[in-house]
Motif scaffolding. Sequence first.
Motif, PDB file in Angstrom:
ATOM      1  N   VAL A 160       0.665  -1.177   0.053  1.00 60.34           N
ATOM      2  CA  VAL A 160      -0.075  -0.044   0.083  1.00 60.34           C
ATOM      3  C   VAL A 160       0.900   1.207   0.060  1.00 60.34           C
ATOM      4  N   ALA A 161       2.236   1.230   0.768  1.00 56.96           N
ATOM      5  CA  ALA A 161       2.677   2.464   0.678  1.00 56.96           C
ATOM      6  C   ALA A 161       3.468   2.324  -0.718  1.00 56.96           C
ATOM      7  N   PHE A 162       3.797   1.558  -1.323  1.00 56.66           N
ATOM      8  CA  PHE A 162       4.309   1.767  -2.600  1.00 56.66           C
ATOM      9  C   PHE A 162       3.290   2.182  -3.562  1.00 56.66           C
ATOM     10  N   ALA A 163       1.985   2.085  -3.280  1.00 52.93           N
ATOM     11  CA  ALA A 163       0.891   2.405  -4.187  1.00 52.93           C
ATOM     12  C   ALA A 163       0.701   3.788  -3.722  1.00 52.93           C
ATOM     13  N   LEU A 164       0.669   4.326  -2.565  1.00 50.28           N
ATOM     14  CA  LEU A 164       0.406   5.583  -1.945  1.00 50.28           C
ATOM     15  C   LEU A 164       1.351   6.727  -2.852  1.00 50.28           C
ATOM     16  N   THR A 165       2.726   6.138  -2.924  1.00 49.47           N
ATOM     17  CA  THR A 165       3.509   6.798  -3.608  1.00 49.47           C
ATOM     18  C   THR A 165       3.948   6.830  -5.046  1.00 49.47           C
ATOM     19  N   SER A 166       3.025   5.940  -5.520  1.00 51.77           N
ATOM     20  CA  SER A 166       2.866   5.902  -6.943  1.00 51.77           C
ATOM     21  C   SER A 166       2.472   7.038  -7.602  1.00 51.77           C
ATOM     22  N   LYS A 167       2.714   7.147  -8.831  1.00 48.51           N
ATOM     23  CA  LYS A 167       2.190   8.235  -9.954  1.00 48.51           C
ATOM     24  C   LYS A 167       0.898   8.043 -10.598  1.00 48.51           C
ATOM     25  N   SER A 168       0.654   6.884 -10.317  1.00 47.65           N
ATOM     26  CA  SER A 168      -0.627   6.201 -10.768  1.00 47.65           C
ATOM     27  C   SER A 168      -1.960   6.434  -9.917  1.00 47.65           C
ATOM     28  N   ARG A 169      -2.875   7.035 -10.478  1.00 46.47           N
ATOM     29  CA  ARG A 169      -4.155   7.313  -9.742  1.00 46.47           C
ATOM     30  C   ARG A 169      -4.912   5.919  -9.476  1.00 46.47           C
ATOM     31  N   PHE A 170      -4.623   4.966 -10.287  1.00 45.67           N
ATOM     32  CA  PHE A 170      -5.259   3.733 -10.327  1.00 45.67           C
ATOM     33  C   PHE A 170      -4.792   3.081  -8.928  1.00 45.67           C
ATOM     34  N   PRO A 225      -7.291   3.760  -4.756  1.00 45.07           N
ATOM     35  CA  PRO A 225      -7.614   2.609  -3.747  1.00 45.07           C
ATOM     36  C   PRO A 225      -6.995   2.282  -2.321  1.00 45.07           C
ATOM     37  N   ALA A 226      -5.680   2.695  -2.535  1.00 39.81           N
ATOM     38  CA  ALA A 226      -4.800   2.621  -1.387  1.00 39.81           C
ATOM     39  C   ALA A 226      -5.301   3.539  -0.353  1.00 39.81           C
ATOM     40  N   ARG A 227      -5.520   4.904  -0.868  1.00 45.34           N
ATOM     41  CA  ARG A 227      -5.708   5.937  -0.007  1.00 45.34           C
ATOM     42  C   ARG A 227      -7.280   5.606   0.782  1.00 45.34           C
ATOM     43  N   ILE A 228      -8.122   5.201  -0.208  1.00 42.88           N
ATOM     44  CA  ILE A 228      -9.493   4.824   0.407  1.00 42.88           C
ATOM     45  C   ILE A 228      -9.213   3.652   1.562  1.00 42.88           C
ATOM     46  N   TYR A 229      -8.562   2.793   1.294  1.00 44.62           N
ATOM     47  CA  TYR A 229      -8.217   1.681   2.248  1.00 44.62           C
ATOM     48  C   TYR A 229      -7.668   2.132   3.608  1.00 44.62           C
TER      49      TYR A 229
END
Length: 220
Positions: free
Chosen positions: A42-52, A56-60
């Motif tokens: 989730v941390a890698f997702a949060l720091t990703s440049k992709s909104r996709f 979802p990571a931020r919602i979780y």
Amino acid sequence: MGYTLNFAAVWRNFDFLLSGLALSLGLAVISILIGAAIGLVVAFALTSKSRFAVVPARIYVTVIRNLPILVLVLFVFFALPQMGLRLDKIKSFVLVLSLYSGAYLAEVFRAGLLSIPRGLTEAGLAIGLTGMQIRSSIIAPLMLRNVLPSLSSTIISLFKDTSLAAAIAVPELTFAARKINVESFRVIETWMVTSALYVATCFLIAAVMRFVERRLALPR
């Protein structure tokens, strides 16, 4: 008439308290390991440049962090069976604490990732490493070193959260103490000893984390 302390009933059942403590530690370790894996992704997702990935990571993270863990425990144990998903009480609690710890650890790991200089990623790309190799071999190890101090307090907090498993009759430390209390009517003595066990365990966890932090510290 004064109250006279009598720890006899507690000492007779001390092995029951210790078995509860062992289960509490087991629940914490398993849940934190699973939660750490979730949190890292989730941390890698949060720091990703992709909104996709980010949305979802931020919602979780937002949903889990804003729900009381006791509500989650009761929902998973009592409501999910109504939807056809039945888990025993230990698996239910591990699922909840894993999801809960994942959300909190995600924020800890995200802060650690943001502290890593971007130049390291660029250097990795320059020598031909793939994005996955950079994250696993360079970014993740450095991030873990950076977050160890805050990770310690999070782990201690999650260990203490195992006491909520008593709400669904998981025989961990708090449940064991409550059972001894009900059977012996030695309220003060039971909870004094139980509190001492929690405090001692938290001190031990903190000491272990400080040792790990010193061992992994970068030379100055």
